[in-house]
Design an enzyme around this catalytic site. Structure first.
Site, PDB file in Angstrom:
ATOM      1  N   TYR A 195      -2.745  -0.882  10.170  1.00  0.00           N
ATOM      2  CA  TYR A 195      -2.610  -1.140   8.895  1.00  0.00           C
ATOM      3  C   TYR A 195      -1.348  -0.630   8.222  1.00  0.00           C
ATOM      4  CZ  TYR A 195      -4.052  -0.721   3.889  1.00  0.00           C
ATOM      5  OH  TYR A 195      -4.287  -1.074   2.530  1.00  0.00           O
ATOM      6  N   SER A 220       0.950  -1.147   0.091  1.00  0.00           N
ATOM      7  CA  SER A 220       0.200  -0.170   0.007  1.00  0.00           C
ATOM      8  C   SER A 220       0.794   1.196   0.110  1.00  0.00           C
ATOM      9  CB  SER A 220      -1.011   0.021   1.370  1.00  0.00           C
ATOM     10  OG  SER A 220      -1.451   1.308   1.491  1.00  0.00           O
TER      11      SER A 220
END
Length: 280
Positions: free
Chosen positions: A158, A145
């Protein structure tokens, strides 16, 4: 050496029933690949299968919990028995939670780690040995990401999980430098998927207005998952080690190398505009 022709190649995609996973499956299907979708929801898998088959590609679906080793091991046994070794493994499954570090429940930390990190470890452990033994060019593609390079406030678990995916992928790539396994990492930027739109449970420090602002930002500024899918297919065919895709991904990578201090300032400002960080 990368795969240069995707026709009849067996491509397994976790989290393949929606979002980036489904868009990627469709992109590979258009190249003539055999698609293997893995997800938790059987109903979502059936809908995804219909979409892939409407393109004219073969699609197999499997319900599997990537966080559970027994589930992944059984999946690998089934696929190896019926389809043989994979040509391309794409670790896409992921979950997120939005909260400050202090307000972030430990249970959510553990859940995110099990899916986002151990899910990747499980799939690589279960499928890579057969891929290597079969020989020939094959790919392992791990979806990290933008958060692995440029984490935003209120996404500590995350961001930490995606940084772990990035570093795991780097280690794996170094270990396989002299094999025919091509190891690749993908860094999607702001992408309009359900991973943000579907967040309804958040930490105590996040106001409903702040969450709505974040979701509006992704709807307005986030790229379509098809953008990521196209870049992944192109990245596989060219063998690129690092695939940057979507808004801010390449910029953040460049700025992080140039000036981490400046990147942090930019992230704080942009986090206030997007909703990651409440404006003071």
């Amino acid at each position: 050496m990368p795969i240069t022709d995707l026709t009849h190649r067996k491509v397994l995609i976790t989290g393949g029933a929606a979002g980036i996973g489904l868009a990627t499956a469709e992109a590979f299907a258009r190249q003539g690949a055999l698609i293997i979708l893995v997800d938790l929801s059987e109903a979502a898998l059936e809908g995804a299968r219909a979409q892939i088959e409407s393109i004219g590609a073969r699609c197999e679906t499997y319900r599997c919990d990537v966080a559970n080793w027994d589930s992944v091991s059984a999946l690998a046994d089934d696929i190896h028995r019926t389809l043989g070794p994979l040509d391309i493994l794409i670790n896409n499954a992921g979950i997120a939670f939005f909260a400050g570090v202090v307000e972030h429940p430990l249970a959510q930390w553990e859940a995110i780690h099990r899916v986002n990190v151990m899910g990747v470890v499980h799939l690589v452990s279960a499928f890579m040995p057969a891929m290597k033994q079969a020989g020939g060019p094959r790919h392992i593609v791990n979806i990290a990401s933008l958060a692995a390079l440029a984490p935003a406030p209120n996404m500590s678990a995350y961001a930490a999980s995606k940084a772990a995916v990035r570093n795991f992928t780097e280690v794996l790539a170094m270990e396989e430098h002299d094999s025919e396994i091509v190891v690749q990492c993908v860094y999607p930027g702001f992408i309009n998927t359900a991973i943000v739109a579907g967040i309804h449970s958040v930490g105590a420090n996040i106001s409903p207005r702040q969450l709505e602002k974040l979701q509006q930002f992704y709807r307005a500024k986030g790229a379509d998952p098809d953008v990521v899918a196209s870049d992944i297919v192109r990245g596989v065919l060219t063998g690129r080690a690092h695939i940057h895709t979507g808004p801010m991904s390449s910029v953040a990578a460049w700025l992080g190398r140039l000036s981490p201090r400046l990147l942090r300032k930019v992230l704080i400002r942009s986090s206030m505009k997007s909703g990651y960080l409440a404006e003071s």
